[in-house]
Enzyme design. Structure first.
Site, PDB file in Angstrom:
ATOM      1  N   SER A 246      -3.916   3.332  -4.184  1.00 56.33           N
ATOM      2  CA  SER A 246      -3.281   3.526  -2.873  1.00 56.33           C
ATOM      3  C   SER A 246      -2.188   2.521  -2.510  1.00 56.33           C
TER       4      SER A 246
ATOM      5  N   ASP B 123     -16.372   7.977 -12.089  1.00 50.72           N
ATOM      6  CA  ASP B 123     -14.913   7.921 -12.202  1.00 50.72           C
ATOM      7  C   ASP B 123     -14.363   9.348 -12.089  1.00 50.72           C
TER       8      ASP B 123
ATOM      9  N   TYR C 206       3.618   5.716  -6.483  1.00 47.95           N
ATOM     10  CA  TYR C 206       2.454   6.066  -5.649  1.00 47.95           C
ATOM     11  C   TYR C 206       2.684   7.398  -4.941  1.00 47.95           C
TER      12      TYR C 206
ATOM     13  N   LYS D  89       0.824  11.052  -5.379  1.00 47.31           N
ATOM     14  CA  LYS D  89       0.115  11.722  -4.281  1.00 47.31           C
ATOM     15  C   LYS D  89       0.736  13.112  -4.040  1.00 47.31           C
TER      16      LYS D  89
ATOM     17  N   PRO E 199       5.118 -13.235   3.755  1.00 50.35           N
ATOM     18  CA  PRO E 199       6.238 -12.706   2.964  1.00 50.35           C
ATOM     19  C   PRO E 199       6.759 -11.364   3.496  1.00 50.35           C
TER      20      PRO E 199
ATOM     21  N   TYR F 196       9.247  -8.390   3.439  1.00 51.17           N
ATOM     22  CA  TYR F 196      10.165  -7.792   2.459  1.00 51.17           C
ATOM     23  C   TYR F 196      11.523  -7.495   3.108  1.00 51.17           C
TER      24      TYR F 196
ATOM     25  N   TYR G 260       3.395 -12.881  -5.234  1.00 52.82           N
ATOM     26  CA  TYR G 260       4.063 -13.742  -4.252  1.00 52.82           C
ATOM     27  C   TYR G 260       4.383 -15.134  -4.771  1.00 52.82           C
TER      28      TYR G 260
ATOM     29  N   ALA H  60       4.847   9.714  -5.448  1.00 54.62           N
ATOM     30  CA  ALA H  60       5.056  10.858  -6.359  1.00 54.62           C
ATOM     31  C   ALA H  60       3.708  11.339  -6.902  1.00 54.62           C
TER      32      ALA H  60
ATOM     33  N   THR I  10      -0.989  11.532   2.161  1.00 57.02           N
ATOM     34  CA  THR I  10      -0.190  10.546   2.886  1.00 57.02           C
ATOM     35  C   THR I  10       1.133  11.132   3.366  1.00 57.02           C
ATOM     36  N   ASP I  11       1.698  10.513   4.407  1.00 57.50           N
ATOM     37  CA  ASP I  11       3.032  10.935   4.876  1.00 57.50           C
ATOM     38  C   ASP I  11       4.132  10.536   3.887  1.00 57.50           C
ATOM     39  N   GLU I  12       3.799   9.644   2.940  1.00 57.72           N
ATOM     40  CA  GLU I  12       4.845   9.160   2.026  1.00 57.72           C
ATOM     41  C   GLU I  12       5.367  10.262   1.101  1.00 57.72           C
TER      42      GLU I  12
ATOM     43  N   LEU J 295     -15.769   2.020  -7.755  1.00 59.78           N
ATOM     44  CA  LEU J 295     -15.755   0.593  -7.383  1.00 59.78           C
ATOM     45  C   LEU J 295     -14.685  -0.160  -8.163  1.00 59.78           C
TER      46      LEU J 295
HETATM   47  P1  NAD Z   1      -8.307   2.209  -0.937  1.00 62.77           P
HETATM   48  O1  NAD Z   1      -7.461   1.739  -2.069  1.00 62.77           O
HETATM   49  O2  NAD Z   1      -8.773   1.240   0.069  1.00 62.77           O
HETATM   50  O3  NAD Z   1      -9.611   2.917  -1.527  1.00 62.77           O
HETATM   51  C1  NAD Z   1      -9.562   3.775  -2.635  1.00 62.77           C
HETATM   52  C2  NAD Z   1     -10.998   3.972  -3.135  1.00 62.77           C
HETATM   53  O4  NAD Z   1     -10.949   4.865  -4.267  1.00 62.77           O
HETATM   54  C3  NAD Z   1     -11.658   2.668  -3.618  1.00 62.77           C
HETATM   55  O5  NAD Z   1     -12.958   2.573  -3.098  1.00 62.77           O
HETATM   56  C4  NAD Z   1     -11.689   2.827  -5.130  1.00 62.77           C
HETATM   57  O6  NAD Z   1     -12.772   2.171  -5.752  1.00 62.77           O
HETATM   58  C5  NAD Z   1     -11.785   4.338  -5.287  1.00 62.77           C
HETATM   59  N1  NAD Z   1     -11.281   4.787  -6.586  1.00 62.77           N
HETATM   60  C6  NAD Z   1     -10.123   4.427  -7.188  1.00 62.77           C
HETATM   61  N2  NAD Z   1     -10.028   5.007  -8.403  1.00 62.77           N
HETATM   62  C7  NAD Z   1     -11.142   5.778  -8.560  1.00 62.77           C
HETATM   63  C8  NAD Z   1     -11.637   6.598  -9.597  1.00 62.77           C
HETATM   64  N3  NAD Z   1     -10.958   6.745 -10.741  1.00 62.77           N
HETATM   65  N4  NAD Z   1     -12.824   7.232  -9.427  1.00 62.77           N
HETATM   66  C9  NAD Z   1     -13.535   7.060  -8.277  1.00 62.77           C
HETATM   67  N5  NAD Z   1     -13.125   6.275  -7.262  1.00 62.77           N
HETATM   68  C10 NAD Z   1     -11.946   5.638  -7.403  1.00 62.77           C
HETATM   69  O7  NAD Z   1      -7.495   3.397  -0.278  1.00 62.77           O
HETATM   70  P2  NAD Z   1      -7.431   3.867   1.252  1.00 62.77           P
HETATM   71  O8  NAD Z   1      -6.378   3.100   1.921  1.00 62.77           O
HETATM   72  O9  NAD Z   1      -8.786   3.920   1.796  1.00 62.77           O
HETATM   73  O10 NAD Z   1      -6.885   5.355   1.049  1.00 62.77           O
HETATM   74  C11 NAD Z   1      -7.781   6.425   0.840  1.00 62.77           C
HETATM   75  C12 NAD Z   1      -6.985   7.718   0.682  1.00 62.77           C
HETATM   76  O11 NAD Z   1      -6.214   7.948   1.847  1.00 62.77           O
HETATM   77  C13 NAD Z   1      -6.007   7.683  -0.482  1.00 62.77           C
HETATM   78  O12 NAD Z   1      -6.011   8.940  -1.088  1.00 62.77           O
HETATM   79  C14 NAD Z   1      -4.670   7.393   0.178  1.00 62.77           C
HETATM   80  O13 NAD Z   1      -3.616   7.938  -0.573  1.00 62.77           O
HETATM   81  C15 NAD Z   1      -4.842   8.086   1.498  1.00 62.77           C
HETATM   82  N6  NAD Z   1      -4.073   7.521   2.624  1.00 62.77           N
HETATM   83  C16 NAD Z   1      -4.127   6.167   2.908  1.00 62.77           C
HETATM   84  C17 NAD Z   1      -3.434   5.668   4.009  1.00 62.77           C
HETATM   85  C18 NAD Z   1      -3.482   4.190   4.388  1.00 62.77           C
HETATM   86  O14 NAD Z   1      -2.749   3.771   5.279  1.00 62.77           O
HETATM   87  N7  NAD Z   1      -4.322   3.378   3.774  1.00 62.77           N
HETATM   88  C19 NAD Z   1      -2.672   6.530   4.807  1.00 62.77           C
HETATM   89  C20 NAD Z   1      -2.629   7.884   4.479  1.00 62.77           C
HETATM   90  C21 NAD Z   1      -3.344   8.367   3.401  1.00 62.77           C
HETATM   91  O1  DAU Z   2       2.218   5.792   5.165  1.00 65.24           O
HETATM   92  C1  DAU Z   2       0.946   5.849   4.604  1.00 65.24           C
HETATM   93  C2  DAU Z   2       0.812   4.800   3.524  1.00 65.24           C
HETATM   94  O2  DAU Z   2       0.732   3.550   4.177  1.00 65.24           O
HETATM   95  C3  DAU Z   2      -0.399   5.028   2.631  1.00 65.24           C
HETATM   96  O3  DAU Z   2      -0.243   6.222   1.922  1.00 65.24           O
HETATM   97  C4  DAU Z   2      -0.556   3.859   1.645  1.00 65.24           C
HETATM   98  O4  DAU Z   2      -1.744   4.031   0.892  1.00 65.24           O
HETATM   99  C5  DAU Z   2      -0.625   2.575   2.438  1.00 65.24           C
HETATM  100  O5  DAU Z   2      -0.702   1.480   1.542  1.00 65.24           O
HETATM  101  C6  DAU Z   2       0.591   2.426   3.347  1.00 65.24           C
HETATM  102  O6  DAU Z   2       1.792   2.216   2.577  1.00 65.24           O
HETATM  103  P1  DAU Z   2       2.900   1.113   2.986  1.00 65.24           P
HETATM  104  O7  DAU Z   2       3.658   0.754   1.777  1.00 65.24           O
HETATM  105  O8  DAU Z   2       3.659   1.546   4.187  1.00 65.24           O
HETATM  106  O9  DAU Z   2       1.898  -0.094   3.437  1.00 65.24           O
HETATM  107  P2  DAU Z   2       1.925  -1.669   3.188  1.00 65.24           P
HETATM  108  O10 DAU Z   2       0.850  -2.251   4.028  1.00 65.24           O
HETATM  109  O11 DAU Z   2       1.929  -2.011   1.738  1.00 65.24           O
HETATM  110  O12 DAU Z   2       3.323  -2.109   3.785  1.00 65.24           O
HETATM  111  C7  DAU Z   2       3.677  -1.851   5.140  1.00 65.24           C
HETATM  112  C8  DAU Z   2       5.114  -2.325   5.342  1.00 65.24           C
HETATM  113  O13 DAU Z   2       5.142  -3.766   5.251  1.00 65.24           O
HETATM  114  C9  DAU Z   2       6.081  -1.819   4.277  1.00 65.24           C
HETATM  115  O14 DAU Z   2       7.336  -1.561   4.871  1.00 65.24           O
HETATM  116  C10 DAU Z   2       6.201  -3.000   3.309  1.00 65.24           C
HETATM  117  C11 DAU Z   2       6.013  -4.208   4.207  1.00 65.24           C
HETATM  118  N1  DAU Z   2       5.376  -5.373   3.539  1.00 65.24           N
HETATM  119  C12 DAU Z   2       4.198  -5.183   2.893  1.00 65.24           C
HETATM  120  C13 DAU Z   2       3.556  -6.243   2.257  1.00 65.24           C
HETATM  121  C14 DAU Z   2       2.259  -6.003   1.508  1.00 65.24           C
HETATM  122  C15 DAU Z   2       5.950  -6.640   3.633  1.00 65.24           C
HETATM  123  O15 DAU Z   2       7.014  -6.817   4.253  1.00 65.24           O
HETATM  124  N2  DAU Z   2       5.328  -7.682   3.004  1.00 65.24           N
HETATM  125  C16 DAU Z   2       4.163  -7.541   2.305  1.00 65.24           C
HETATM  126  O16 DAU Z   2       3.649  -8.541   1.730  1.00 65.24           O
END
Ligand code: NAD
Ligand code: DAU
Length: 352
Positions: A90, A64, A160, A164, A215, A217, A351, A162, A135-137, A40
């Site tokens: 994340s 944790d 991030y 992952k 905002p 980027y 911001y 790196a 992640t695809d990153e 949490l």
């Molecule tokens: P999120 O940040 O919404 O959730 C992460 C969760 O992990 C939270 O509930 C947090 O409390 C928990 N957490 C963090 N540190 C912890 C710890 N030390 N011990 C136990 N729990 C912990 O992330 P998300 O967007 O749901 O992503 C989940 C997974 O999917 C991540 O591994 C992320 O890299 C991967 N992923 C996310 C996306 C995306 O677009 N969001 C895409 C591809 C992969």
């Molecule tokens: O590709 C998968 C990844 O997608 C996951 O692994 C990550 O956990 C998830 O956060 C996401 O990463 P991004 O960096 O692509 O997502 P984000 O929503 O932060 O940003 C999406 C795009 O929008 C990116 O090009 C940055 C831009 N952006 C983001 C924010 C927060 C803006 O222009 N302004 C903003 O304020």
């Protein structure tokens, strides 16, 4: 519950993707015991799983993943057969502000989960699985053409990605060296309900509602491949049940958008929903300093998942986006809850 067929430990189940995975497993598999392990952090929220908390096949444990003794305790108590490991730091922007917590959680946390799974399963891996959600990153950044496939060499470029990428290597190392049964998936950008409003879509939906600036980027020309979160949860379910051990599966939406085009579409849909004159929300767009090291384009080739397991995205993007906007507008209380307190400090810092 009647007979427990399997215990599935989902780490990060109170986060964005995790809550959808937990909900799907709890509702679809009444004979599975689903244990949601989450520390949490700011991103974890038990409100996200409120609708399943009373189900008899659901348990929550606050722990944790970087705490070896705590994780050993969880394995002793619940004896999981399957681990679906989502817990992570994340958000890319936070990894630029404060990289060390990403190294700790994503690397040490993953290694701790792997090591305790290995100890607890005692080299008897029948019916066991460690599923790592990535992640695809990790593949880096694409130019105007091409797609990431499972064989694309790793080239992570932010703290991030790196961290992952390192966690993926750790999972494969435990698989190769100790024979731990593993499977991995690497997914593109998710969107949908319960996403913390630090990420682009919930942040911009909330700002549009509040008439605050948007905002963007750099020039807004970076490209992301968007997938509805429930489709990701379904892919995880498919891979857990039908995926081949040791394999990696790419998951994506075949749905590329330049940020600025996505934001304009969002503004248009929200003007309609909020009854504002056409073009009103677009006036909130503000170009700001680019993210450091901003990856230009991500795009996933998910052919393997389609051909081997029959998975395809189910929603058209405009439909998914409209559903997502409706959810945030209908769940004002959720948004107010997660944007009070520490969020305000974060917002100010990022911001101004
Ligand atoms: P999120 O940040 O919404 O959730 C992460 C969760 O992990 C939270 O509930 C947090 O409390 C928990 N957490 C963090 N540190 C912890 C710890 N030390 N011990 C136990 N729990 C912990 O992330 P998300 O967007 O749901 O992503 C989940 C997974 O999917 C991540 O591994 C992320 O890299 C991967 N992923 C996310 C996306 C995306 O677009 N969001 C895409 C591809 C992969
Ligand atoms: O590709 C998968 C990844 O997608 C996951 O692994 C990550 O956990 C998830 O956060 C996401 O990463 P991004 O960096 O692509 O997502 P984000 O929503 O932060 O940003 C999406 C795009 O929008 C990116 O090009 C940055 C831009 N952006 C983001 C924010 C927060 C803006 O222009 N302004 C903003 O304020």
């Amino acid at each position: 519950m009647e007979k427990i067929e399997k215990t599935v430990l989902v780490t990060g189940g109170a986060g964005f993707i995790g809550n959808h995975v937990v909900r799907r497993l709890v509702n679809k598999y009444p004979n599975y015991r689903v244990v949601n392990l989450d520390v949490l952090s700011y991103a974890g929220n038990l409100e996200n799983v409120k609708d399943v908390e009373r189900e008899s096949n659901y348990d929550f444990v606050r722990a944790d993943i970087t705490d070896l003794e705590e994780i050993r305790g969880v394995f002793t108590t619940y004896a999981p057969d399957v681990v679906i490991h989502l817990a992570a730091e994340s958000h890319v922007d936070r990894s630029i502000e404060d990289p060390l917590i990403f190294v700790k959680t994503n690397l040490l946390g993953t290694a701790t989960m792997l090591q305790v799974a290995k100890e607890s399963w005692k080299d008897n891996y029948e019916g066991k699985l460690f599923y790592h959600v990535s992640t695809d990153e990790v593949y880096g950044s694409l130019g105007e053409t091409g797609f990431f496939v499972e064989e694309t060499p790793y080239d992570p470029r932010s703290p991030y990605s790196a961290s992952k990428a390192g966690s993926d290597h750790l999972v494969r190392a435990w698989g190769h060296t100790f024979g731990l049964p593993i499977v991995l998936s690497n997914c593109s950008n998710n969107y949908g309900p319960y996403q913390f409003p630090e990420k682009l879509l919930p942040l911009f939906i909330n700002n549009i509602k509040l008439n605050k600036s948007l905002p963007v980027y750099g020039k807004g020309v970076n490209v992301r491949d968007w997938l509805y979160v429930e489709d990701h949860a379904r892919a995880i379910d498919d891979i857990m049940h039908k995926g081949k051990q040791g394999e990696t599966y790419n998951i994506g939406g075949h749905n590329e958008y330049r940020n600025i085009d996505l934001i304009r579409l969002l503004c248009k849909l929200m003007d309609k929903k909020l009854g504002r004159p056409e073009g009103a929300s677009e006036g909130l767009i503000t170009y700001v300093t680019d993210r450091a090291g901003h990856d230009m384009r991500y795009a996933i080739d998910a052919t393997k998942l389609k051909e081997d397991l029959g998975w395809m995205p189910s929603l058209q993007f405009e439909e998914g986006l409209a559903k997502t906007i409706d959810w945030y507008l209908d769940n004002e209380e959720w948004m107010t809850g997660v944007t009070s307190g520490a969020y305000q400090t974060y917002y100010e810092k990022m911001y101004g």
